[in-house]
Design a protein around this motif. Sequence first.
Motif, PDB file in Angstrom:
ATOM      1  N   THR A 159      16.009   8.181  44.214  1.00 48.68           N
ATOM      2  CA  THR A 159      14.610   8.085  44.117  1.00 48.68           C
ATOM      3  C   THR A 159      14.027   6.462  45.057  1.00 48.68           C
ATOM      4  OG1 THR A 159      15.814   6.763  42.382  1.00 48.68           O
ATOM      5  CG2 THR A 159      15.300   8.649  41.919  1.00 48.68           C
ATOM      6  N   GLN A 160      12.427   6.741  45.067  1.00 49.62           N
ATOM      7  CA  GLN A 160      12.000   6.123  46.197  1.00 49.62           C
ATOM      8  C   GLN A 160      10.385   5.478  45.339  1.00 49.62           C
ATOM      9  OE1 GLN A 160      12.384   7.571  50.257  1.00 49.62           O
ATOM     10  NE2 GLN A 160      13.652   5.764  50.911  1.00 49.62           N
ATOM     11  N   ILE A 161      10.460   5.025  44.866  1.00 45.23           N
ATOM     12  CA  ILE A 161       9.442   4.387  44.908  1.00 45.23           C
ATOM     13  C   ILE A 161       7.694   4.450  46.146  1.00 45.23           C
ATOM     14  CG2 ILE A 161       8.765   1.647  45.081  1.00 45.23           C
ATOM     15  CD1 ILE A 161       7.629   2.251  42.160  1.00 45.23           C
ATOM     16  N   PHE A 162       7.067   5.352  45.473  1.00 45.89           N
ATOM     17  CA  PHE A 162       5.552   5.420  46.104  1.00 45.89           C
ATOM     18  C   PHE A 162       4.439   4.957  46.105  1.00 45.89           C
ATOM     19  CE2 PHE A 162       5.955   9.572  44.795  1.00 45.89           C
ATOM     20  CZ  PHE A 162       4.143   9.971  45.193  1.00 45.89           C
ATOM     21  N   ASP A 163       3.784   4.332  46.943  1.00 49.34           N
ATOM     22  CA  ASP A 163       1.995   3.997  46.566  1.00 49.34           C
ATOM     23  C   ASP A 163       1.577   5.119  46.178  1.00 49.34           C
ATOM     24  OD1 ASP A 163       2.351   5.275  49.271  1.00 49.34           O
ATOM     25  OD2 ASP A 163      -0.170   4.673  49.368  1.00 49.34           O
ATOM     26  N   HIS A 164       0.771   4.710  44.715  1.00 50.52           N
ATOM     27  CA  HIS A 164      -0.042   6.035  44.431  1.00 50.52           C
ATOM     28  C   HIS A 164      -0.853   5.492  43.178  1.00 50.52           C
ATOM     29  CE1 HIS A 164      -1.304   9.416  41.535  1.00 50.52           C
ATOM     30  NE2 HIS A 164      -0.397  10.022  42.551  1.00 50.52           N
ATOM     31  N   SER A 165      -2.339   5.589  43.616  1.00 45.21           N
ATOM     32  CA  SER A 165      -3.898   5.189  43.151  1.00 45.21           C
ATOM     33  C   SER A 165      -4.225   5.016  41.940  1.00 45.21           C
ATOM     34  CB  SER A 165      -4.706   5.549  44.366  1.00 45.21           C
ATOM     35  OG  SER A 165      -4.898   6.739  43.873  1.00 45.21           O
ATOM     36  N   VAL A 166      -2.827   6.028  41.438  1.00 43.44           N
ATOM     37  CA  VAL A 166      -3.258   6.386  39.313  1.00 43.44           C
ATOM     38  C   VAL A 166      -2.024   5.651  38.963  1.00 43.44           C
ATOM     39  CG1 VAL A 166      -3.540   7.833  37.527  1.00 43.44           C
ATOM     40  CG2 VAL A 166      -4.623   8.160  40.238  1.00 43.44           C
ATOM     41  N   ALA A 167      -1.325   5.465  39.274  1.00 46.22           N
ATOM     42  CA  ALA A 167       0.370   4.780  38.227  1.00 46.22           C
ATOM     43  C   ALA A 167       1.516   4.550  39.231  1.00 46.22           C
ATOM     44  CB  ALA A 167       0.438   5.400  37.552  1.00 46.22           C
ATOM     45  N   PRO A 168       2.359   3.870  38.848  1.00 45.26           N
ATOM     46  CA  PRO A 168       3.735   4.069  39.831  1.00 45.26           C
ATOM     47  C   PRO A 168       4.287   5.244  39.525  1.00 45.26           C
ATOM     48  CG  PRO A 168       3.594   1.242  38.510  1.00 45.26           C
ATOM     49  CD  PRO A 168       2.723   2.320  37.888  1.00 45.26           C
ATOM     50  N   ALA A 169       4.607   5.341  41.192  1.00 42.27           N
ATOM     51  CA  ALA A 169       4.846   6.656  41.671  1.00 42.27           C
ATOM     52  C   ALA A 169       6.322   7.252  41.420  1.00 42.27           C
ATOM     53  CB  ALA A 169       3.698   8.167  41.739  1.00 42.27           C
ATOM     54  N   TYR A 170       7.429   8.103  41.786  1.00 41.80           N
ATOM     55  CA  TYR A 170       8.651   8.468  43.013  1.00 41.80           C
ATOM     56  C   TYR A 170       8.674   9.620  43.019  1.00 41.80           C
ATOM     57  CZ  TYR A 170       9.705   4.637  38.792  1.00 41.80           C
ATOM     58  OH  TYR A 170       8.740   3.230  38.143  1.00 41.80           O
ATOM     59  N   ARG A 171       9.667   9.379  44.782  1.00 41.42           N
ATOM     60  CA  ARG A 171       9.736  10.832  45.258  1.00 41.42           C
ATOM     61  C   ARG A 171      11.099  10.879  44.948  1.00 41.42           C
ATOM     62  NH1 ARG A 171       8.855   9.487  51.356  1.00 41.42           N
ATOM     63  NH2 ARG A 171       9.259   7.071  51.181  1.00 41.42           N
ATOM     64  N   TRP A 172      11.336  12.021  44.815  1.00 39.20           N
ATOM     65  CA  TRP A 172      13.744  12.695  44.610  1.00 39.20           C
ATOM     66  C   TRP A 172      13.946  12.929  46.145  1.00 39.20           C
ATOM     67  CZ3 TRP A 172      15.739  11.650  40.520  1.00 39.20           C
ATOM     68  CH2 TRP A 172      15.060  11.717  38.900  1.00 39.20           C
ATOM     69  N   TRP A 173      15.128  12.419  46.545  1.00 36.29           N
ATOM     70  CA  TRP A 173      16.473  13.328  47.464  1.00 36.29           C
ATOM     71  C   TRP A 173      16.069  14.942  46.572  1.00 36.29           C
ATOM     72  CZ3 TRP A 173      17.173  13.521  51.318  1.00 36.29           C
ATOM     73  CH2 TRP A 173      18.084  13.909  52.414  1.00 36.29           C
ATOM     74  N   PRO A 174      16.000  15.894  47.126  1.00 39.24           N
ATOM     75  CA  PRO A 174      16.013  17.120  46.493  1.00 39.24           C
ATOM     76  C   PRO A 174      16.949  17.671  46.075  1.00 39.24           C
ATOM     77  CG  PRO A 174      14.614  17.497  48.493  1.00 39.24           C
ATOM     78  CD  PRO A 174      15.320  16.119  48.355  1.00 39.24           C
ATOM     79  N   ASP A 175      17.971  17.295  46.445  1.00 40.82           N
ATOM     80  CA  ASP A 175      19.606  18.037  46.017  1.00 40.82           C
ATOM     81  C   ASP A 175      19.909  17.209  44.708  1.00 40.82           C
ATOM     82  OD1 ASP A 175      19.351  19.560  47.990  1.00 40.82           O
ATOM     83  OD2 ASP A 175      21.014  18.447  48.898  1.00 40.82           O
ATOM     84  N   HIS A 176      19.209  15.883  44.910  1.00 43.20           N
ATOM     85  CA  HIS A 176      19.761  14.923  43.815  1.00 43.20           C
ATOM     86  C   HIS A 176      19.021  15.935  42.001  1.00 43.20           C
ATOM     87  CE1 HIS A 176      21.437  11.377  40.653  1.00 43.20           C
ATOM     88  NE2 HIS A 176      19.669  11.170  40.537  1.00 43.20           N
ATOM     89  N   LEU A 177      17.874  16.494  42.923  1.00 38.35           N
ATOM     90  CA  LEU A 177      17.153  16.572  41.453  1.00 38.35           C
ATOM     91  C   LEU A 177      17.658  17.451  41.031  1.00 38.35           C
ATOM     92  CD1 LEU A 177      14.349  15.717  39.607  1.00 38.35           C
ATOM     93  CD2 LEU A 177      12.982  16.996  40.815  1.00 38.35           C
ATOM     94  N   ALA A 178      17.697  18.576  41.756  1.00 42.77           N
ATOM     95  CA  ALA A 178      18.697  20.054  41.893  1.00 42.77           C
ATOM     96  C   ALA A 178      19.430  20.022  40.728  1.00 42.77           C
ATOM     97  CB  ALA A 178      19.406  21.264  42.798  1.00 42.77           C
ATOM     98  N   ALA A 179      20.663  19.087  41.139  1.00 45.65           N
ATOM     99  CA  ALA A 179      21.112  18.651  40.156  1.00 45.65           C
ATOM    100  C   ALA A 179      21.421  18.639  39.445  1.00 45.65           C
ATOM    101  CB  ALA A 179      22.671  17.379  41.174  1.00 45.65           C
ATOM    102  N   LEU A 180      20.348  16.998  38.655  1.00 42.83           N
ATOM    103  CA  LEU A 180      19.476  17.228  37.335  1.00 42.83           C
ATOM    104  C   LEU A 180      19.074  18.641  36.522  1.00 42.83           C
ATOM    105  CD1 LEU A 180      17.639  13.447  37.941  1.00 42.83           C
ATOM    106  CD2 LEU A 180      19.554  14.184  37.012  1.00 42.83           C
ATOM    107  N   LEU A 181      18.811  19.071  37.213  1.00 43.83           N
ATOM    108  CA  LEU A 181      18.216  20.397  37.066  1.00 43.83           C
ATOM    109  C   LEU A 181      19.029  21.142  36.237  1.00 43.83           C
ATOM    110  CD1 LEU A 181      16.268  21.553  39.262  1.00 43.83           C
ATOM    111  CD2 LEU A 181      14.620  20.907  36.585  1.00 43.83           C
ATOM    112  N   ARG A 182      20.658  21.325  37.350  1.00 43.12           N
ATOM    113  CA  ARG A 182      22.103  21.656  36.736  1.00 43.12           C
ATOM    114  C   ARG A 182      22.797  21.587  35.312  1.00 43.12           C
ATOM    115  NH1 ARG A 182      22.705  22.031  42.716  1.00 43.12           N
ATOM    116  NH2 ARG A 182      23.899  20.789  42.563  1.00 43.12           N
ATOM    117  N   LYS A 183      22.163  19.793  35.246  1.00 39.18           N
ATOM    118  CA  LYS A 183      23.018  19.604  34.174  1.00 39.18           C
ATOM    119  C   LYS A 183      22.045  19.657  33.032  1.00 39.18           C
ATOM    120  CE  LYS A 183      25.458  14.981  36.085  1.00 39.18           C
ATOM    121  NZ  LYS A 183      25.094  13.708  36.694  1.00 39.18           N
TER     122      LYS A 183
END
Length: 214
Positions: A159-183
């Motif tokens: 995960t990486q935080i990125f600039d967002h005008s509304v609220a703190p926001a995060y990017r995700w490595w796709p395979d990592h999020l896919a693994a969380l989905l499997r869990k």
Amino acid sequence: MVENDALTATRDGYDAAAVAYAQLFNSLQDRPLDSAILAAFAGFVRMSGDTRVADLGCGPGYITALLHELGLAAVGIDLSPVMITLARQTYPDLRFDVGSMAALDIADGTLNGVVSRWSIIHTPPHEVPAILDEFHRVLAPGGHLLIGFSASDDPSHPTQIFDHSVAPAYRWWPDHLAALLRKAGLAEVGRMVREPQPEDKRQFQEVQLIARKA
């Protein structure tokens, strides 16, 4: 549960930005890949014969309306009361409710589809598994999830935080999020990756995954 301060910051930020946001984001006419993945998702849902879906983080409602046009019985849900007011005004024939995807007012196993397009990005990463469990809870067996997010650049930093005008926001490595989905009991069916274009404000990939509840 998602931390109250994150929920409050997200709700207040989108309440303040709702009118400008609705003017900027109201169509997918210039985003054919997004239209294609939504059409694929709708196709999976329709095959079951049960077309009930929820568009979580629906904002001003245009994706909910598109899902309706694709033959789905779609309801839009958003944390921001101002967003929901705008959605109801623009699409009076559709249903929109204020709610949190961290604690959905939806019975277990009653939906055949969940859409979450860039709705998890403001959730603190350690709280995302609970959100995915909530998606799993409301989906019927065989139901599908479409989840969209911005991709991180390095698998060693899932995960990486990125600039967002509304609220703190995060990017995700796709395979990592896919693994969380499997869990969470949601198996990936397919994914679409959109490369950044020269005119894009943020120069990183956009990813949309379709997953299925066993």
